[in-house]
Design a protein around this motif. Structure first.
Motif, PDB file in Angstrom:
ATOM      1  N   LYS A   1       0.763  -1.297  -0.043  1.00 50.51           N
ATOM      2  CA  LYS A   1      -0.045  -0.057  -0.002  1.00 50.51           C
ATOM      3  C   LYS A   1       1.019   1.356  -0.049  1.00 50.51           C
ATOM      4  O   LYS A   1       0.309   2.456  -0.191  1.00 50.51           O
ATOM      5  CB  LYS A   1      -0.935  -0.157   1.268  1.00 50.51           C
ATOM      6  CG  LYS A   1      -1.783  -1.104   1.218  1.00 50.51           C
ATOM      7  CD  LYS A   1      -2.960  -1.033   2.212  1.00 50.51           C
ATOM      8  CE  LYS A   1      -4.139  -1.960   2.151  1.00 50.51           C
ATOM      9  NZ  LYS A   1      -5.148  -2.195   2.993  1.00 50.51           N
ATOM     10  N   ILE A   2       2.286   1.082   0.299  1.00 45.01           N
ATOM     11  CA  ILE A   2       2.978   2.219   0.309  1.00 45.01           C
ATOM     12  C   ILE A   2       4.188   1.931  -0.975  1.00 45.01           C
ATOM     13  O   ILE A   2       5.191   2.510  -0.957  1.00 45.01           O
ATOM     14  CB  ILE A   2       3.698   2.551   1.542  1.00 45.01           C
ATOM     15  CG1 ILE A   2       4.465   1.044   2.168  1.00 45.01           C
ATOM     16  CG2 ILE A   2       2.761   3.146   2.443  1.00 45.01           C
ATOM     17  CD1 ILE A   2       5.543   1.483   3.075  1.00 45.01           C
ATOM     18  N   CYS A   3       3.680   1.403  -1.966  1.00 47.74           N
ATOM     19  CA  CYS A   3       4.419   0.914  -2.957  1.00 47.74           C
ATOM     20  C   CYS A   3       4.507   2.075  -4.391  1.00 47.74           C
ATOM     21  O   CYS A   3       3.364   2.321  -4.614  1.00 47.74           O
ATOM     22  CB  CYS A   3       4.212  -0.366  -3.799  1.00 47.74           C
ATOM     23  SG  CYS A   3       5.201  -1.027  -5.045  1.00 47.74           S
ATOM     24  N   PRO A   4       5.782   2.713  -4.542  1.00 50.11           N
ATOM     25  CA  PRO A   4       5.817   3.602  -5.542  1.00 50.11           C
ATOM     26  C   PRO A   4       5.743   2.919  -6.947  1.00 50.11           C
ATOM     27  O   PRO A   4       5.573   3.777  -7.978  1.00 50.11           O
ATOM     28  CB  PRO A   4       7.148   4.054  -5.258  1.00 50.11           C
ATOM     29  CG  PRO A   4       8.058   3.011  -5.005  1.00 50.11           C
ATOM     30  CD  PRO A   4       7.096   2.209  -4.319  1.00 50.11           C
ATOM     31  N   ASP A   5       5.673   1.644  -7.220  1.00 53.24           N
ATOM     32  CA  ASP A   5       6.001   0.824  -8.407  1.00 53.24           C
ATOM     33  C   ASP A   5       5.134  -0.320  -8.505  1.00 53.24           C
ATOM     34  O   ASP A   5       5.803  -1.419  -8.304  1.00 53.24           O
ATOM     35  CB  ASP A   5       7.489   0.631  -8.723  1.00 53.24           C
ATOM     36  CG  ASP A   5       7.528  -0.021 -10.044  1.00 53.24           C
ATOM     37  OD1 ASP A   5       6.656   0.255 -10.981  1.00 53.24           O
ATOM     38  OD2 ASP A   5       8.618  -0.717 -10.198  1.00 53.24           O
ATOM     39  N   GLY A   6       3.823  -0.143  -9.002  1.00 56.02           N
ATOM     40  CA  GLY A   6       3.008  -1.460  -9.198  1.00 56.02           C
ATOM     41  C   GLY A   6       2.998  -1.456 -10.694  1.00 56.02           C
ATOM     42  O   GLY A   6       2.363  -2.239 -10.904  1.00 56.02           O
ATOM     43  N   VAL A   7       3.922  -1.062 -11.423  1.00 60.72           N
ATOM     44  CA  VAL A   7       3.717  -1.081 -12.799  1.00 60.72           C
ATOM     45  C   VAL A   7       5.203  -1.800 -13.344  1.00 60.72           C
ATOM     46  O   VAL A   7       5.292  -1.892 -14.398  1.00 60.72           O
ATOM     47  CB  VAL A   7       3.639   0.247 -13.679  1.00 60.72           C
ATOM     48  CG1 VAL A   7       2.277   0.892 -13.277  1.00 60.72           C
ATOM     49  CG2 VAL A   7       4.675   1.091 -13.399  1.00 60.72           C
ATOM     50  N   GLY A   8       5.929  -2.306 -12.461  1.00 59.56           N
ATOM     51  CA  GLY A   8       7.267  -3.054 -13.065  1.00 59.56           C
ATOM     52  C   GLY A   8       8.291  -2.249 -13.757  1.00 59.56           C
ATOM     53  O   GLY A   8       8.762  -2.734 -14.620  1.00 59.56           O
TER      54      GLY A   8
END
Length: 402
Positions: free
Chosen positions: A269-276
């Motif tokens: 939920k605090i990830c800056p990069d869900g797009v790989g």
């Protein structure tokens, strides 16, 4: 005997809720292994004597997504504020109808996994699939044939540590992993040839307990022969098949929206990069959307958004198209961002979430080069609300997934 400083570093990430469960730290020390916690998430545990070298702590500091994640700017790409580096962008699908059907969207990663091995470009592709002995759990798998690629097709909304597999850094192989896994592998391989790295749009890792809860809700009352979360249609249904051949299923909206998604771990939920964006190639759903721009989950033939991020990735996609493995239509990256509201909203409001969490005392990873503050200005009111809500939840002791 523990490695020099490695155990303390690993423990600090885990204890502060920053661990994503990627498993890359176990590549630095054979005495570490990934284990499911009582809460249903994968975390590293010491299970044997340390084999860590003296430079393992520095490698961990450089690669662990619980410590740092760096935005990527590879040569030959332009940077999109939501999608990251883009060297090429397409709507895509596998030309093989069975691969397309089995895949979560257009079957693109399944088709590439099969083709890379078949034409000798990779000795194997590392991915994830259902555990054969216990299909409600997910494990890393090595793919060496079309049949094995089919068996591993489809998203797995459950904990798995692909980056913990010994083949994850094999330069002769290809690795398909979550964005956090690929970021860690990219960092670890910075000084040596890297495998071809492939990733996908990721909404986060739910607890393994949510899969059990989903099965309980469906009334599954026998051992399983197979379980898939999506695929076999688009978006596909959560389906469990018992050893008797009986099946239970729920829609994507019911399974992800109602049971799995709400248990996504705090680090996601605090990830800056869900797009790989650390990959060479990324694929995700190219949803059809309603008048508000939100995805429509009506069953239909699947389409993938396909993004080449590096010259190497662009070359692979172009040759896969020439070989008839993929069919593609060039699209603007803004079209992809427009039908991925979760990724768009998470990145544009993340600065607010991080601010709220930090003010509440949470220890956070360092995110370098994503321009999160600048992105938050486009959604200032929402970012402020997000900061306030996160502050309250973290202060209430809910930084474990709420």
């Amino acid at each position: 005997m523990s490695g020099p400083g490695l155990d303390d570093r690993v423990r600090a990430v885990v204890d502060s809720g920053r661990c994503s469960g990627c498993g890359a730290c176990t590549l630095l020390d054979d005495g570490l292994s990934m284990r499911l916690t009582p809460e249903g998430y994968l975390r590293p545990e010491r299970v044997g004597a340390s084999t860590a070298t003296n430079d393992a702590p520095a490698a961990f500091d450089r690669a662990c997504p619980g410590r740092v994640v760096r935005a990527q700017r590879p040569d030959g790409s332009r940077r999109h504020p939501i999608l990251g580096p883009v060297a090429g962008c397409w709507e895509a699908a596998a030309t093989d109808p069975e691969l397309r059907l089995r895949g979560s969207s257009g079957g693109v990663l399944t088709a590439l996994s099969s083709w890379l091995v078949a034409n000798g470009e990779a000795v194997a592709t590392l991915g994830a699939a259902a555990d054969r002995d216990e299909p409600r759990r997910t494990v890393p798998v090595v793919i060496r044939s079309r049949r094995e690629a089919l068996d591993a097709a489809g998203s797995r909304y459950a904990p798995v540590a692909v980056a913990s597999h010994p083949a994850a850094l094999d330069p002769a192989a290809a690795t398909v992993g979550k964005p956090c896994e690929i970021a860690a592998l990219r960092a670890l391989a910075s000084s040596e040839p890297a495998p071809l790295l492939l990733s996908f749009f990721c909404a986060g890792t739910p607890s393994a307990r949510s899969t059990d809860a989903m099965l309980d809700q469906l009334g599954v009352d026998e051992p399983l022969d197979d379980l898939w979360y999506r695929g076999r249609g688009w978006p596909g249904r959560f389906t469990a098949r018992g050893r008797s051949g009986r099946e239970w299923s729920a829609s994507y909206d019911e399974s992800w929206g109602g049971t799995l998604g709400p248990t996504v771990q705090w680090r996601c939920k605090i990830c800056p990069d869900g797009v790989g964006e650390s990959s060479d190639i990324t694929a995700g759903d190219f949803w059809r959307s309603d008048e508000r721009g939100y995805p429509v989950f009506t069953e239909t033939d699947g389409f993938s958004a396909l993004v080449a991020r590096t010259p190497r990735g662009l070359d692979v996609v172009q040759r896969a198209v020439e070989a008839g493995v993929l069919t593609v239509r060039p699209i603007d990256p803004d079209e992809v961002a427009g039908v991925q509201p979760l990724q768009r909203n998470r990145r544009t409001t993340l600065a607010g979430r991080l601010t709220g969490a930090r003010l509440a005392g949470a220890r956070l990873p360092r995110y370098r080069g994503f321009g999160l503050v600048r992105l938050s200005l486009s959604t200032a009111r929402t970012s402020v609300r997000t900061a306030r809500g996160t502050f309250r939840r973290v202060r209430a002791g809910a930084a474990d997934g709420s």
